[in-house]
Design a protein around this motif. Sequence first.
Motif, PDB file in Angstrom:
ATOM      1  N   PHE A   1      84.023 -52.038 -89.773  1.00 26.25           N
ATOM      2  CA  PHE A   1      85.446 -52.060 -89.487  1.00 26.25           C
ATOM      3  C   PHE A   1      86.115 -53.307 -90.053  1.00 26.25           C
ATOM      4  O   PHE A   1      85.584 -54.421 -89.961  1.00 26.25           O
ATOM      5  CB  PHE A   1      85.617 -52.020 -87.968  1.00 26.25           C
ATOM      6  CG  PHE A   1      87.014 -52.199 -87.471  1.00 26.25           C
ATOM      7  CD1 PHE A   1      87.493 -53.468 -87.143  1.00 26.25           C
ATOM      8  CD2 PHE A   1      87.836 -51.118 -87.297  1.00 26.25           C
ATOM      9  CE1 PHE A   1      88.779 -53.636 -86.655  1.00 26.25           C
ATOM     10  CE2 PHE A   1      89.124 -51.280 -86.808  1.00 26.25           C
ATOM     11  CZ  PHE A   1      89.594 -52.536 -86.494  1.00 26.25           C
TER      12      PHE A   1
ATOM     13  N   TYR B   1      87.254 -48.052 -97.570  1.00 29.79           N
ATOM     14  CA  TYR B   1      87.647 -46.705 -97.155  1.00 29.79           C
ATOM     15  C   TYR B   1      88.834 -46.755 -96.207  1.00 29.79           C
ATOM     16  O   TYR B   1      88.861 -47.567 -95.268  1.00 29.79           O
ATOM     17  CB  TYR B   1      86.502 -46.004 -96.431  1.00 29.79           C
ATOM     18  CG  TYR B   1      85.286 -45.700 -97.268  1.00 29.79           C
ATOM     19  CD1 TYR B   1      84.203 -46.560 -97.269  1.00 29.79           C
ATOM     20  CD2 TYR B   1      85.230 -44.551 -98.040  1.00 29.79           C
ATOM     21  CE1 TYR B   1      83.077 -46.285 -98.033  1.00 29.79           C
ATOM     22  CE2 TYR B   1      84.101 -44.260 -98.796  1.00 29.79           C
ATOM     23  CZ  TYR B   1      83.040 -45.135 -98.784  1.00 29.79           C
ATOM     24  OH  TYR B   1      81.922 -44.848 -99.539  1.00 29.79           O
TER      25      TYR B   1
ATOM     26  N   SER C   1      73.833 -50.254 -99.670  1.00 31.97           N
ATOM     27  CA  SER C   1      72.688 -50.093 -98.763  1.00 31.97           C
ATOM     28  C   SER C   1      73.003 -50.463 -97.315  1.00 31.97           C
ATOM     29  O   SER C   1      72.079 -50.718 -96.532  1.00 31.97           O
ATOM     30  CB  SER C   1      71.493 -50.928 -99.244  1.00 31.97           C
ATOM     31  OG  SER C   1      71.128 -50.564-100.549  1.00 31.97           O
ATOM     32  N   GLN C   2      74.272 -50.522 -96.971  1.00 27.23           N
ATOM     33  CA  GLN C   2      74.663 -50.801 -95.590  1.00 27.23           C
ATOM     34  C   GLN C   2      75.648 -49.748 -95.109  1.00 27.23           C
ATOM     35  O   GLN C   2      76.324 -49.096 -95.907  1.00 27.23           O
ATOM     36  CB  GLN C   2      75.302 -52.177 -95.468  1.00 27.23           C
ATOM     37  CG  GLN C   2      74.384 -53.336 -95.785  1.00 27.23           C
ATOM     38  CD  GLN C   2      75.061 -54.666 -95.546  1.00 27.23           C
ATOM     39  OE1 GLN C   2      75.997 -54.776 -94.758  1.00 27.23           O
ATOM     40  NE2 GLN C   2      74.579 -55.695 -96.220  1.00 27.23           N
ATOM     41  N   GLY C   3      75.739 -49.600 -93.797  1.00 26.34           N
ATOM     42  CA  GLY C   3      76.764 -48.742 -93.240  1.00 26.34           C
ATOM     43  C   GLY C   3      78.117 -49.428 -93.297  1.00 26.34           C
ATOM     44  O   GLY C   3      78.196 -50.656 -93.326  1.00 26.34           O
ATOM     45  N   PRO C   4      79.194 -48.653 -93.322  1.00 26.57           N
ATOM     46  CA  PRO C   4      80.533 -49.252 -93.332  1.00 26.57           C
ATOM     47  C   PRO C   4      80.775 -50.092 -92.079  1.00 26.57           C
ATOM     48  O   PRO C   4      80.190 -49.837 -91.026  1.00 26.57           O
ATOM     49  CB  PRO C   4      81.465 -48.027 -93.343  1.00 26.57           C
ATOM     50  CG  PRO C   4      80.638 -46.924 -93.907  1.00 26.57           C
ATOM     51  CD  PRO C   4      79.247 -47.200 -93.417  1.00 26.57           C
TER      52      PRO C   4
ATOM     53  N   LYS D   1      87.218 -40.795-100.560  1.00 29.44           N
ATOM     54  CA  LYS D   1      86.238 -41.239-101.562  1.00 29.44           C
ATOM     55  C   LYS D   1      86.094 -42.753-101.634  1.00 29.44           C
ATOM     56  O   LYS D   1      85.140 -43.258-102.196  1.00 29.44           O
ATOM     57  CB  LYS D   1      86.621 -40.670-102.933  1.00 29.44           C
ATOM     58  CG  LYS D   1      86.604 -39.147-102.976  1.00 29.44           C
ATOM     59  CD  LYS D   1      86.897 -38.640-104.381  1.00 29.44           C
ATOM     60  CE  LYS D   1      87.019 -37.130-104.412  1.00 29.44           C
ATOM     61  NZ  LYS D   1      85.791 -36.466-103.963  1.00 29.44           N
TER      62      LYS D   1
ATOM     63  N   TYR E   1      87.692 -49.498 -93.543  1.00 26.04           N
ATOM     64  CA  TYR E   1      86.311 -49.933 -93.425  1.00 26.04           C
ATOM     65  C   TYR E   1      85.850 -50.492 -94.769  1.00 26.04           C
ATOM     66  O   TYR E   1      86.330 -50.095 -95.831  1.00 26.04           O
ATOM     67  CB  TYR E   1      85.398 -48.766 -93.024  1.00 26.04           C
ATOM     68  CG  TYR E   1      85.605 -48.295 -91.609  1.00 26.04           C
ATOM     69  CD1 TYR E   1      86.596 -47.371 -91.304  1.00 26.04           C
ATOM     70  CD2 TYR E   1      84.813 -48.783 -90.569  1.00 26.04           C
ATOM     71  CE1 TYR E   1      86.792 -46.939 -89.989  1.00 26.04           C
ATOM     72  CE2 TYR E   1      85.010 -48.365 -89.264  1.00 26.04           C
ATOM     73  CZ  TYR E   1      85.998 -47.445 -88.989  1.00 26.04           C
ATOM     74  OH  TYR E   1      86.191 -47.020 -87.694  1.00 26.04           O
TER      75      TYR E   1
ATOM     76  N   GLN F   1      82.290 -51.284 -97.086  1.00 23.54           N
ATOM     77  CA  GLN F   1      80.876 -50.951 -97.196  1.00 23.54           C
ATOM     78  C   GLN F   1      80.235 -51.672 -98.362  1.00 23.54           C
ATOM     79  O   GLN F   1      80.671 -51.530 -99.511  1.00 23.54           O
ATOM     80  CB  GLN F   1      80.668 -49.439 -97.360  1.00 23.54           C
ATOM     81  CG  GLN F   1      79.195 -49.042 -97.331  1.00 23.54           C
ATOM     82  CD  GLN F   1      78.956 -47.566 -97.539  1.00 23.54           C
ATOM     83  OE1 GLN F   1      79.745 -46.871 -98.155  1.00 23.54           O
ATOM     84  NE2 GLN F   1      77.839 -47.074 -96.996  1.00 23.54           N
TER      85      GLN F   1
END
Lengths: 114, 116
Positions: free
Chosen positions: B46, B87, B41-44, B108, B36, B38
């Motif tokens: 795909f 990630y 300030s955003q969600g991860p 992490k 993923y 990221q």
Amino acid sequence: NAGVTQTPKFRILKIGQSMTLQCTQDMNHNYMYWYRQDPGMGLKLIYYSVGAGITDKGEVPNGYNVSRSTTEDFPLRLELAAPSQTSVYFCASFSDTATNEKLFFGSGTQLSVL
Amino acid sequence: LAKTTQPISMDSYEGQEVNITCSHNNIATNDYITWYQQFPSQGPRFIIQGYKTKVTNEVASLFIPADRKSSTLSLPRVSLSDTAVYYCLVGDTASYYGGSQGNLIFGKGTKLSVKP
């Protein structure tokens, strides 16, 4: 499709207050997740659900509660807010079909506890 | 649960190929590997997913050796807009693979900085 919708986007709480972070998805996904992300850090799993009526603890569940009465909604409840809960909270749902296995994240809720 | 280990950070320049390796020594038979991306300030979101060998899509390639104890995300010709945290996620969720645990834990991540 709206995907995963989180409300509110921002919130400031006083110590000891309670609130519910809302999360809803319109993709008919069975799996849903709540993560928190502290500044400059990775994602930590709070709670997850594999279907309506089923929830389980993740890595950091203390201080939080969840419920899953419908497939669409997965609210996260903070009962007694503490400064350590200042974070960005992300809700996600997971598609578990054979050709589309991935997490879909909401835009997050930035929470500050003062 | 398979624990993942990634470099904390990487630097690159525009136009270069970037390879980010993730170690997951105790990966289970039913686990698949997903990457993923990221932005702040955003969600991860795909990027790519694989179970073994090599997978390629329009934005990246994923290389998985036969023992599946590691995986490498390859980003060809990066640009400034590829600056993000990446990630590696190893999990057993999809009913397609017979999984039922649903416990998806992120590592992490690797902070990639692309410079002009």
